[in-house]
Design a protein around this motif. Structure first.
Motif, PDB file in Angstrom:
ATOM      1  N   ILE A 186       0.823  -1.208   0.000  1.00 31.22           N
ATOM      2  CA  ILE A 186       0.000   0.000   0.000  1.00 31.22           C
ATOM      3  C   ILE A 186       0.862   1.265   0.000  1.00 31.22           C
ATOM      4  N   ASP A 187       2.194   1.061  -0.114  1.00 35.12           N
ATOM      5  CA  ASP A 187       3.109   2.203  -0.153  1.00 35.12           C
ATOM      6  C   ASP A 187       2.825   3.061  -1.382  1.00 35.12           C
ATOM      7  N   GLY A 188       2.657   4.351  -1.168  1.00 36.47           N
ATOM      8  CA  GLY A 188       2.404   5.273  -2.278  1.00 36.47           C
ATOM      9  C   GLY A 188       0.985   5.252  -2.802  1.00 36.47           C
ATOM     10  N   PHE A 189       0.139   4.388  -2.222  1.00 40.18           N
ATOM     11  CA  PHE A 189      -1.236   4.278  -2.738  1.00 40.18           C
ATOM     12  C   PHE A 189      -2.030   5.559  -2.502  1.00 40.18           C
ATOM     13  N   ALA A 190      -1.784   6.218  -1.379  1.00 38.28           N
ATOM     14  CA  ALA A 190      -2.554   7.423  -1.056  1.00 38.28           C
ATOM     15  C   ALA A 190      -2.393   8.486  -2.136  1.00 38.28           C
ATOM     16  N   ASP A 191      -1.170   8.633  -2.656  1.00 42.89           N
ATOM     17  CA  ASP A 191      -0.951   9.635  -3.713  1.00 42.89           C
ATOM     18  C   ASP A 191      -1.673   9.244  -4.997  1.00 42.89           C
ATOM     19  N   GLU A 192      -1.641   7.937  -5.328  1.00 42.05           N
ATOM     20  CA  GLU A 192      -2.361   7.475  -6.524  1.00 42.05           C
ATOM     21  C   GLU A 192      -3.869   7.673  -6.361  1.00 42.05           C
ATOM     22  N   LEU A 193      -4.364   7.353  -5.161  1.00 43.07           N
ATOM     23  CA  LEU A 193      -5.797   7.506  -4.894  1.00 43.07           C
ATOM     24  C   LEU A 193      -6.206   8.970  -5.007  1.00 43.07           C
ATOM     25  N   LYS A 194      -5.362   9.869  -4.515  1.00 47.22           N
ATOM     26  CA  LYS A 194      -5.675  11.298  -4.587  1.00 47.22           C
ATOM     27  C   LYS A 194      -5.853  11.740  -6.038  1.00 47.22           C
ATOM     28  N   GLU A 195      -4.972  11.285  -6.922  1.00 46.25           N
ATOM     29  CA  GLU A 195      -5.081  11.653  -8.338  1.00 46.25           C
ATOM     30  C   GLU A 195      -6.368  11.094  -8.952  1.00 46.25           C
ATOM     31  N   ASP A 196      -6.680   9.845  -8.609  1.00 50.02           N
ATOM     32  CA  ASP A 196      -7.911   9.228  -9.142  1.00 50.02           C
ATOM     33  C   ASP A 196      -9.152   9.986  -8.669  1.00 50.02           C
ATOM     34  N   ILE A 197      -9.151  10.351  -7.393  1.00 55.12           N
ATOM     35  CA  ILE A 197     -10.316  11.048  -6.840  1.00 55.12           C
ATOM     36  C   ILE A 197     -10.467  12.429  -7.466  1.00 55.12           C
ATOM     37  N   LEU A 198      -9.359  13.124  -7.683  1.00 54.57           N
ATOM     38  CA  LEU A 198      -9.437  14.440  -8.313  1.00 54.57           C
ATOM     39  C   LEU A 198     -10.001  14.346  -9.721  1.00 54.57           C
ATOM     40  N   ASP A 199      -9.646  13.284 -10.453  1.00 53.91           N
ATOM     41  CA  ASP A 199     -10.203  13.078 -11.796  1.00 53.91           C
ATOM     42  C   ASP A 199     -11.707  12.814 -11.732  1.00 53.91           C
ATOM     43  N   ILE A 200     -12.115  11.980 -10.776  1.00 50.39           N
ATOM     44  CA  ILE A 200     -13.547  11.675 -10.624  1.00 50.39           C
ATOM     45  C   ILE A 200     -14.316  12.929 -10.226  1.00 50.39           C
ATOM     46  N   MET A 201     -13.751  13.688  -9.311  1.00 55.85           N
ATOM     47  CA  MET A 201     -14.433  14.898  -8.849  1.00 55.85           C
ATOM     48  C   MET A 201     -14.566  15.916  -9.984  1.00 55.85           C
ATOM     49  N   LYS A 202     -13.607  15.951 -10.863  1.00 54.30           N
ATOM     50  CA  LYS A 202     -13.692  16.856 -12.007  1.00 54.30           C
ATOM     51  C   LYS A 202     -14.904  16.503 -12.872  1.00 54.30           C
ATOM     52  N   GLU A 203     -15.113  15.199 -13.087  1.00 54.23           N
ATOM     53  CA  GLU A 203     -16.270  14.764 -13.874  1.00 54.23           C
ATOM     54  C   GLU A 203     -17.580  15.096 -13.155  1.00 54.23           C
ATOM     55  N   LEU A 204     -17.612  14.838 -11.860  1.00 53.06           N
ATOM     56  CA  LEU A 204     -18.839  15.097 -11.102  1.00 53.06           C
ATOM     57  C   LEU A 204     -19.122  16.595 -10.989  1.00 53.06           C
ATOM     58  N   LYS A 205     -18.074  17.401 -10.836  1.00 54.42           N
ATOM     59  CA  LYS A 205     -18.267  18.846 -10.757  1.00 54.42           C
ATOM     60  C   LYS A 205     -18.825  19.391 -12.068  1.00 54.42           C
ATOM     61  N   TYR A 206     -18.428  18.774 -13.172  1.00 52.11           N
ATOM     62  CA  TYR A 206     -18.984  19.202 -14.465  1.00 52.11           C
ATOM     63  C   TYR A 206     -20.502  18.996 -14.463  1.00 52.11           C
ATOM     64  N   PHE A 207     -20.925  17.820 -13.987  1.00 43.88           N
ATOM     65  CA  PHE A 207     -22.367  17.559 -13.902  1.00 43.88           C
ATOM     66  C   PHE A 207     -23.050  18.623 -13.048  1.00 43.88           C
ATOM     67  N   LEU A 208     -22.457  18.900 -11.901  1.00 43.95           N
ATOM     68  CA  LEU A 208     -23.076  19.824 -10.956  1.00 43.95           C
ATOM     69  C   LEU A 208     -23.093  21.251 -11.501  1.00 43.95           C
ATOM     70  N   ASP A 209     -21.976  21.660 -12.114  1.00 46.68           N
ATOM     71  CA  ASP A 209     -21.881  23.026 -12.643  1.00 46.68           C
ATOM     72  C   ASP A 209     -22.866  23.279 -13.774  1.00 46.68           C
ATOM     73  N   HIS A 210     -23.240  22.213 -14.487  1.00 47.68           N
ATOM     74  CA  HIS A 210     -24.149  22.361 -15.626  1.00 47.68           C
ATOM     75  C   HIS A 210     -25.557  21.876 -15.310  1.00 47.68           C
ATOM     76  N   ALA A 211     -25.822  21.597 -14.045  1.00 51.14           N
ATOM     77  CA  ALA A 211     -27.151  21.089 -13.678  1.00 51.14           C
ATOM     78  C   ALA A 211     -28.246  22.102 -13.975  1.00 51.14           C
ATOM     79  N   ASP A 212     -27.965  23.393 -13.740  1.00 51.32           N
ATOM     80  CA  ASP A 212     -28.972  24.416 -14.017  1.00 51.32           C
ATOM     81  C   ASP A 212     -29.263  24.493 -15.515  1.00 51.32           C
TER      82      ASP A 212
END
Length: 457
Positions: A186-212
């Motif tokens: 699990i060494d270094g996994f936290a940094d990899e997970l952070k990058e994955d989550i930021l990518d997912i959040m970018k997609e979800l934020k797009y949905f939210l920003d364009h919901a209106d």
């Protein structure tokens, strides 16, 4: 889930050229065999799927109508069950009699939306596709239609499934590493997970920003016309509609109640409300109209503030400016065909940036108005063909909650928390997104969603 066989009239209950009675369930073929006599003598139960059969529907010995019967056997049908559709003449009486005959033969009357509900419960469609069916039926404009079709094709559902797979993959790795640290580092996994989550959040934020935008696409821009009495609000409404919908006179205070109309302008859907002129008045009816106008302003997506440019700004204009401060507003400087008493600078000083000179009498300035609306809401391009938009408040809440959970994961990473803390919030985000496609919803919510469907769908 009830497994009994259901039946309903699937077309409007008005006299028309054709009517459809739909039957679905494991007894559908046996029921149609009891009430339908094909012209060509054969057992309708042995008919191949996706075939049509001409004949007569009976209730006992009484012939009810000459019909075409369509056979669609499960699982390749709308509900994934055996489905029969009776195409009969579209008289209200005859449709009711055929439905009653089907019920007497063993079916029960379907609940609203029960056919689509069965399609969902049988796994043929996810919940986002099911909701798209109702959106498709109620589409008010081309954009709403196209968005509903894309959602019905699974574009939104597929995106949600893809994101959830990424989340559950991370959870599975964490659990495996905690259970079997010798084989999973699990060494270094936290940094990899952070990058994955930021990518997912970018997609979800797009949905939210364009919901209106998605809501506007579906429902239209809630537009309120406001101004002091005799500024020309009703004339502007009539000009937008292309007809004399509102009474126009030189008497101030003619409009005392709100008038509502829905139109499309260059493809832009607008739900327009003309309100009573805002001013202090002793007239009870007019005062109620003014109060209603103020209430409508709070809910507006767009305010069209009509100003009589042929007279100086007055106390009523100051009152209106305060009421609409900070709201999306286009000022219409009406009566530009007359000698001006004010100019655009007088309005810019009051904080207004979007200003259009029009003449409701001469029918000028509309092209510039449409352009400003387009730029305000659609960045100058009214096109949704290549984008995914969420148009449902339930979906918006699920995306927002998922983002909150992913933010908690990021906080845990930043604080150096143990990896098992990550799993808790990752699973919560996974579950929140499951609400969109129906993998995490309660029975009560499912029932509530499908209760809004029309009968026979």
């Amino acid at each position: 889930m009830n497994t009994d066989t259901i039946a309903a009239i699937a077309t409007p209950m008005t006299n028309s050229g054709i009517g459809i009675i739909r039957i679905s369930g494991e007894e559908a073929l046996n029921i149609i065999a009891k009430i339908f006599k094909p012209k060509k003598k054969k057992d309708i139960r042995e008919a191949e799927t996706y075939t049509a059969h001409y004949g007569y529907v009976y209730d006992g010995d009484q012939m009810l109508d000459e019909c075409i019967v369509l056979i669609m056997k499960g699982p390749h049908s709308y509900t994934a069950e055996d489905v029969v559709e009776i195409d009969c003449h579209g008289g209200v009486v005859v449709m009711k009699k055929i439905l009653e005959a089907a019920v007497r033969a063993g079916a029960r009357p379907a609940d609203p939306g029960e056919f689509t509900k069965r399609a969902f419960l049988n796994g043929r469609i996810d919940l986002s596709k099911a909701e798209a069916v109702m959106d498709l039926i109620h589409s008010k404009n081309n954009f709403a239609l196209n968005s509903s079709l894309k959602q019905l094709q699974g574009v939104l559902g597929d995106k949600v499934v893809s994101i959830r797979k990424k989340i559950i993959h991370s959870v599975a790795f964490i659990e495996s590493a905690l259970d079997d640290p010798e084989h999973y580092s699990i060494d270094g996994f936290a940094d990899e997970l952070k990058e994955d989550i930021l990518d997912i959040m970018k997609e979800l934020k797009y949905f939210l920003d364009h919901a209106d935008n998605g809501r506007i696409l579906k429902e239209g821009i809630q537009t309120v016309i406001v101004g002091k009495p005799n500024a020309g609000k009703s004339s502007v409404l009539n000009l937008l509609l292309g007809e004399d919908r509102a009474i126009v006179t030189s008497i101030a205070g003619t409009t005392r109640d709100s008038l509502e109309e829905s139109i499309q302008i260059n493809g832009i859907p607008l739900n327009i409300v003309d309100t009573a002129g805002i001013r202090e008045t002793d007239d009870l009816v007019e005062r109620l109209g003014v109060d209603r106008a103020k209430s409508l302003l709070k809910k507006a997506d767009l305010i069209l503030y009509v100003v009589d440019s042929s007279v100086p700004l007055e106390a009523e204009d100051t009152q209106i400016s305060v009421l609409i401060h900070g709201k999306p507003t286009i000022v219409l400087m009406n009566k530009s065909d007359l000698k001006p008493a004010i100019d655009a600078e007088d309005l810019k000083i009051r904080g207004f940036e979007n200003i259009v000179q029009i003449s409701a009498k001469e029918k000028t300035g509309m092209k510039e108005l449409y352009g400003k609306i387009n730029r305000m809401f659609f960045n100058g391009k009214v096109s949704f063909n290549d984008e995914i938009y969420i148009t449902n408040v339930r979906h918006k809440n699920a995306v927002s909650n998922a983002l909150d959970s992913l933010n908690l994961v990021l906080n845990s990473i930043e604080k150096g928390m143990p990896e098992d803390f990550f799993s808790i919030d990752l699973l919560d985000a996974y579950e929140q997104l499951g609400f969109i496609i129906g993998e995490s919803v309660s029975e009560d919510l499912v029932n509530e969603i499908f209760s809004e469907f029309c009968m026979g769908k």
